[in-house]
Motif scaffolding. Structure first.
Motif, PDB file in Angstrom:
ATOM      1  N   ILE A  56      90.521  -8.336 -28.873  1.00  0.00           N
ATOM      2  CA  ILE A  56      89.909  -8.085 -27.723  1.00  0.00           C
ATOM      3  C   ILE A  56      90.304  -8.527 -26.455  1.00  0.00           C
ATOM      4  CG2 ILE A  56      87.453  -8.687 -26.682  1.00  0.00           C
ATOM      5  CD1 ILE A  56      86.363  -8.775 -29.454  1.00  0.00           C
ATOM      6  N   VAL A  57      91.055  -9.756 -26.370  1.00  0.00           N
ATOM      7  CA  VAL A  57      91.550 -10.412 -25.443  1.00  0.00           C
ATOM      8  C   VAL A  57      92.662  -9.572 -25.163  1.00  0.00           C
ATOM      9  CG1 VAL A  57      92.767 -12.280 -24.652  1.00  0.00           C
ATOM     10  CG2 VAL A  57      90.680 -12.760 -25.836  1.00  0.00           C
ATOM     11  N   ARG A  58      93.504  -9.065 -25.959  1.00  0.00           N
ATOM     12  CA  ARG A  58      94.743  -8.129 -25.687  1.00  0.00           C
ATOM     13  C   ARG A  58      94.224  -6.984 -25.224  1.00  0.00           C
ATOM     14  NH1 ARG A  58     100.054  -8.007 -28.072  1.00  0.00           N
ATOM     15  NH2 ARG A  58     101.076  -7.061 -26.084  1.00  0.00           N
ATOM     16  N   GLY A  59      93.208  -6.413 -25.435  1.00  0.00           N
ATOM     17  CA  GLY A  59      92.730  -4.915 -24.767  1.00  0.00           C
ATOM     18  C   GLY A  59      92.906  -4.002 -25.690  1.00  0.00           C
ATOM     19  N   LYS A  60      93.407  -4.289 -27.063  1.00  0.00           N
ATOM     20  CA  LYS A  60      93.910  -3.150 -27.873  1.00  0.00           C
ATOM     21  C   LYS A  60      92.888  -2.196 -28.371  1.00  0.00           C
ATOM     22  CE  LYS A  60      97.696  -5.160 -30.357  1.00  0.00           C
ATOM     23  NZ  LYS A  60      98.467  -5.355 -31.637  1.00  0.00           N
ATOM     24  N   GLU A  61      91.494  -2.551 -28.052  1.00  0.00           N
ATOM     25  CA  GLU A  61      90.584  -1.667 -28.525  1.00  0.00           C
ATOM     26  C   GLU A  61      89.977  -0.658 -27.050  1.00  0.00           C
ATOM     27  OE1 GLU A  61      87.143  -4.402 -29.593  1.00  0.00           O
ATOM     28  OE2 GLU A  61      88.272  -4.972 -31.260  1.00  0.00           O
ATOM     29  N   LYS A  62      91.004  -0.760 -26.252  1.00  0.00           N
ATOM     30  CA  LYS A  62      90.687   0.038 -25.134  1.00  0.00           C
ATOM     31  C   LYS A  62      91.673   1.208 -25.003  1.00  0.00           C
ATOM     32  CE  LYS A  62      88.734  -3.392 -22.046  1.00  0.00           C
ATOM     33  NZ  LYS A  62      88.823  -4.000 -20.491  1.00  0.00           N
ATOM     34  N   PRO A  63      91.268   2.483 -24.450  1.00  0.00           N
ATOM     35  CA  PRO A  63      92.215   3.557 -24.311  1.00  0.00           C
ATOM     36  C   PRO A  63      93.359   3.200 -23.407  1.00  0.00           C
ATOM     37  CG  PRO A  63      90.160   4.163 -23.304  1.00  0.00           C
ATOM     38  CD  PRO A  63      89.990   2.661 -23.977  1.00  0.00           C
ATOM     39  N   ILE A  64      93.177   2.288 -22.409  1.00  0.00           N
ATOM     40  CA  ILE A  64      94.188   2.029 -21.304  1.00  0.00           C
ATOM     41  C   ILE A  64      95.077   1.193 -21.725  1.00  0.00           C
ATOM     42  CG2 ILE A  64      92.700   2.808 -19.608  1.00  0.00           C
ATOM     43  CD1 ILE A  64      92.034  -0.196 -18.921  1.00  0.00           C
ATOM     44  N   TYR A  65      95.262   0.510 -23.154  1.00  0.00           N
ATOM     45  CA  TYR A  65      96.117  -0.336 -23.443  1.00  0.00           C
ATOM     46  C   TYR A  65      97.387  -0.309 -23.302  1.00  0.00           C
ATOM     47  CZ  TYR A  65      98.615  -3.695 -26.814  1.00  0.00           C
ATOM     48  OH  TYR A  65      99.570  -4.175 -27.262  1.00  0.00           O
ATOM     49  N   ALA A  66      98.010  -1.263 -22.910  1.00  0.00           N
ATOM     50  CA  ALA A  66      99.560  -1.545 -22.558  1.00  0.00           C
ATOM     51  C   ALA A  66     100.133  -2.844 -22.745  1.00  0.00           C
ATOM     52  CB  ALA A  66      99.892  -1.125 -21.048  1.00  0.00           C
ATOM     53  N   PRO A  67     101.032  -2.868 -23.861  1.00  0.00           N
ATOM     54  CA  PRO A  67     101.490  -4.184 -24.355  1.00  0.00           C
ATOM     55  C   PRO A  67     101.758  -5.230 -23.462  1.00  0.00           C
ATOM     56  CG  PRO A  67     102.916  -2.324 -24.955  1.00  0.00           C
ATOM     57  CD  PRO A  67     101.840  -1.779 -24.255  1.00  0.00           C
ATOM     58  N   HIS A  68     102.311  -4.644 -22.145  1.00  0.00           N
ATOM     59  CA  HIS A  68     103.142  -5.474 -21.264  1.00  0.00           C
ATOM     60  C   HIS A  68     102.038  -6.090 -19.880  1.00  0.00           C
ATOM     61  CE1 HIS A  68     103.575  -1.299 -19.555  1.00  0.00           C
ATOM     62  NE2 HIS A  68     103.551  -1.889 -18.561  1.00  0.00           N
ATOM     63  N   GLN A  69     100.679  -5.451 -20.134  1.00  0.00           N
ATOM     64  CA  GLN A  69      99.722  -5.720 -19.040  1.00  0.00           C
ATOM     65  C   GLN A  69      98.669  -6.417 -19.705  1.00  0.00           C
ATOM     66  OE1 GLN A  69      99.417  -1.885 -17.426  1.00  0.00           O
ATOM     67  NE2 GLN A  69     100.133  -2.808 -15.402  1.00  0.00           N
ATOM     68  N   GLU A  70      97.807  -7.133 -18.764  1.00  0.00           N
ATOM     69  CA  GLU A  70      96.706  -7.631 -19.091  1.00  0.00           C
ATOM     70  C   GLU A  70      95.423  -6.798 -18.917  1.00  0.00           C
ATOM     71  OE1 GLU A  70      93.955 -11.649 -17.856  1.00  0.00           O
ATOM     72  OE2 GLU A  70      95.521 -11.157 -16.633  1.00  0.00           O
ATOM     73  N   THR A  71      95.160  -6.145 -19.871  1.00  0.00           N
ATOM     74  CA  THR A  71      93.967  -4.964 -19.816  1.00  0.00           C
ATOM     75  C   THR A  71      92.543  -5.442 -20.640  1.00  0.00           C
ATOM     76  OG1 THR A  71      94.979  -3.848 -21.725  1.00  0.00           O
ATOM     77  CG2 THR A  71      95.518  -3.020 -19.508  1.00  0.00           C
ATOM     78  N   GLY A  72      92.659  -6.406 -21.520  1.00  0.00           N
ATOM     79  CA  GLY A  72      91.577  -7.163 -22.127  1.00  0.00           C
ATOM     80  C   GLY A  72      90.454  -7.648 -21.806  1.00  0.00           C
ATOM     81  N   ASP A  73      89.579  -7.907 -22.392  1.00  0.00           N
ATOM     82  CA  ASP A  73      88.291  -8.641 -22.215  1.00  0.00           C
ATOM     83  C   ASP A  73      88.224  -9.897 -22.285  1.00  0.00           C
ATOM     84  OD1 ASP A  73      87.078  -5.973 -21.311  1.00  0.00           O
ATOM     85  OD2 ASP A  73      86.952  -5.691 -23.600  1.00  0.00           O
ATOM     86  N   TYR A  74      87.209 -10.712 -21.459  1.00  0.00           N
ATOM     87  CA  TYR A  74      86.855 -12.369 -21.825  1.00  0.00           C
ATOM     88  C   TYR A  74      86.085 -12.485 -23.305  1.00  0.00           C
ATOM     89  CZ  TYR A  74      88.330 -12.427 -16.905  1.00  0.00           C
ATOM     90  OH  TYR A  74      88.926 -12.450 -15.654  1.00  0.00           O
ATOM     91  N   VAL A  75      86.339 -13.543 -23.622  1.00  0.00           N
ATOM     92  CA  VAL A  75      85.726 -13.770 -24.963  1.00  0.00           C
ATOM     93  C   VAL A  75      85.255 -15.269 -24.842  1.00  0.00           C
ATOM     94  CG1 VAL A  75      85.719 -14.100 -27.475  1.00  0.00           C
ATOM     95  CG2 VAL A  75      86.923 -12.294 -26.451  1.00  0.00           C
TER      96      VAL A  75
END
Length: 142
Positions: free
Chosen positions: A35-54
């Motif tokens: 979730i923090v990494r943002g892997k569950e989002k369609p805009i996921y990019a491994p080199h960017q911070e696109t995740g959520d807060y937990v």
């Protein structure tokens, strides 16, 4: 294939609450890291911070399977010769109730500046209370 670059202003960041009481340590940590990494989002990019807060509550009541409570060791070094220290899960959770979960999440995030920034998006509390009610967090059941 074109590399995706998402502007920080375009990323919609949500807040989630996870109750860790009675849940298995590794499974909770893996879900939080995703979730923090943002892997569950369609805009996921491994080199960017696109995740959520937990926000994690009841971290002191996290469970481990088998005999890991006595056998799982956490190491740290003082910096001196022969300064390797080891403490098992039971003693660590007795001294620092949120440390085992924080260390598990940290190990599942990328190493380097991005991983250190993502780790700041995880708030772990040993008890049931947290000061993030103003963010209107959603509850996630694991």
């Amino acid at each position: 294939m074109k590399t995706i670059f998402v502007k920080p202003a375009e990323v919609e960041r949500k807040w989630f609450v996870i109750d860790a009481e009675g849940k298995v340590l590794g499974r909770v940590a893996a879900r939080i890291a995703s979730i923090v990494r943002g892997k569950e989002k369609p805009i996921y990019a491994p080199h960017q911070e696109t995740g959520d807060y937990v926000v994690v509550v009841n971290a002191d009541k996290i469970a481990v399977t088998g005999r890991k409570a006595q056998q799982k060791l956490y190491y740290h070094h003082s910096g001196y010769v022969g300064g390797l220290k080891a403490v098992n899960f039971e003693k660590l959770i007795g001294r620092h109730p949120s440390a085992p979960l924080e260390l598990a999440i940290k190990g599942m995030l990328p190493k380097g500046p991005l991983g250190r920034k993502l780790l700041k998006n995880v708030k772990v509390y040993p008890g049931p209370d947290h000061p993030h009610a103003a963010q209107n967090p959603q509850t996630i059941e694991l």
